[in-house]
Design a protein around this motif. Structure first.
Motif, mmCIF file in Angstrom:
data_model
loop_
_atom_site.group_PDB
_atom_site.id
_atom_site.type_symbol
_atom_site.label_atom_id
_atom_site.label_comp_id
_atom_site.label_asym_id
_atom_site.label_seq_id
_atom_site.Cartn_x
_atom_site.Cartn_y
_atom_site.Cartn_z
ATOM 1 N N THR A 29 -44.290 101.866 114.942
ATOM 2 C CA THR A 29 -44.091 103.280 114.681
ATOM 3 C C THR A 29 -45.132 104.071 115.460
ATOM 4 O O THR A 29 -46.188 103.551 115.802
ATOM 5 N N VAL B 275 -36.226 105.607 118.057
ATOM 6 C CA VAL B 275 -35.353 106.159 117.022
ATOM 7 C C VAL B 275 -36.113 107.311 116.383
ATOM 8 O O VAL B 275 -37.098 107.091 115.669
ATOM 9 N N ASP B 276 -35.668 108.524 116.676
ATOM 10 C CA ASP B 276 -36.394 109.695 116.187
ATOM 11 C C ASP B 276 -35.475 110.745 115.575
ATOM 12 O O ASP B 276 -35.755 111.922 115.591
ATOM 13 N N ASP B 277 -34.351 110.287 115.012
ATOM 14 C CA ASP B 277 -33.399 111.218 114.424
ATOM 15 C C ASP B 277 -33.815 111.712 113.037
ATOM 16 O O ASP B 277 -33.332 112.739 112.580
ATOM 17 N N ASP B 278 -34.701 110.987 112.354
ATOM 18 C CA ASP B 278 -35.205 111.412 111.044
ATOM 19 C C ASP B 278 -36.693 111.100 111.003
ATOM 20 O O ASP B 278 -37.109 110.051 110.519
ATOM 21 N N SER C 213 -38.557 110.421 107.260
ATOM 22 C CA SER C 213 -38.460 109.174 106.491
ATOM 23 C C SER C 213 -37.576 108.109 107.128
ATOM 24 O O SER C 213 -37.424 107.033 106.559
ATOM 25 N N GLY C 214 -37.007 108.368 108.295
ATOM 26 C CA GLY C 214 -36.131 107.379 108.923
ATOM 27 C C GLY C 214 -36.818 106.052 109.202
ATOM 28 O O GLY C 214 -36.239 104.988 109.001
ATOM 29 N N TRP C 215 -38.057 106.108 109.656
ATOM 30 C CA TRP C 215 -38.814 104.893 109.974
ATOM 31 C C TRP C 215 -39.085 104.046 108.726
ATOM 32 O O TRP C 215 -39.261 102.838 108.815
ATOM 33 N N ARG D 68 -37.118 103.154 106.280
ATOM 34 C CA ARG D 68 -36.068 102.208 105.882
ATOM 35 C C ARG D 68 -36.272 100.822 106.479
ATOM 36 O O ARG D 68 -36.175 99.825 105.792
#
Length: 159
Positions: free
Chosen positions: A46, A91-94, A97-99, A101
């Protein structure tokens, strides 16, 4: 067992720091120390989005490498070094809190102190606006005993 050779998986499961190398806009290699997380298929890392050039470098050129070279950062019976080349995706769409999950359970298992820092999230909100870096391994070099004066074992992985 995942896609990587067992000794390399052991390194990824135990090391607290690895070196992520990306290629900048001039073609120069730039290395960043990060916590590597391994889900059996991919290496996950991250990055805070605050002042993070590495994310832009990866988006421009997804070829990266991850090296594990510091014997103090690795808790295994027999030390070894490894370098893993792969293709990275940001992956940076959320960012909020996306990371969490995919990365947080692995991070928590490796470094339980993350929960302490998550508890301080209100005080450090921008630190926890994070993108996920997913790395698909393609090639691995493994130096048993950490002996880089000897030829490594090389493993070509399926794409």
């Amino acid at each position: 067992m995942g896609v990587l050779p067992g000794p390399v998986e052991e390194l990824l499961e135990t090391c607290l720091v690895a070196e992520l190398t990306v290629i900048d806009e001039r073609g120069t290699l730039v290395t960043h120390p990060l916590i590597p997380l391994y889900d059996g298929r991919r290496i996950l890392m991250t990055s805070s989005v605050l002042f993070s050039r590495k994310l832009e470098h990866i988006k421009r050129n997804p070829r990266v490498s991850v090296s594990i070279s510091d014997p103090i950062a690795v808790d295994v019976a027999t030390f070894r070094r490894a370098t893993i080349q792969g293709q990275a995706t940001v992956v940076d769409d959320d960012l909020h809190s996306g990371w969490e999950r995919s990365a947080l359970p692995l991070w928590r298992r490796k470094e339980p102190m993350i929960d302490f820092f998550l508890g301080k999230r209100v005080a450090l909100p921008l630190f926890f606006e994070r993108a996920l870096i997913e790395i698909e391994p393609r090639r691995v070099w493994l130096w048993e005993g950490g002996r880089t004066d000897r030829d490594p074992q090389v493993f070509e992985l399926e794409a």
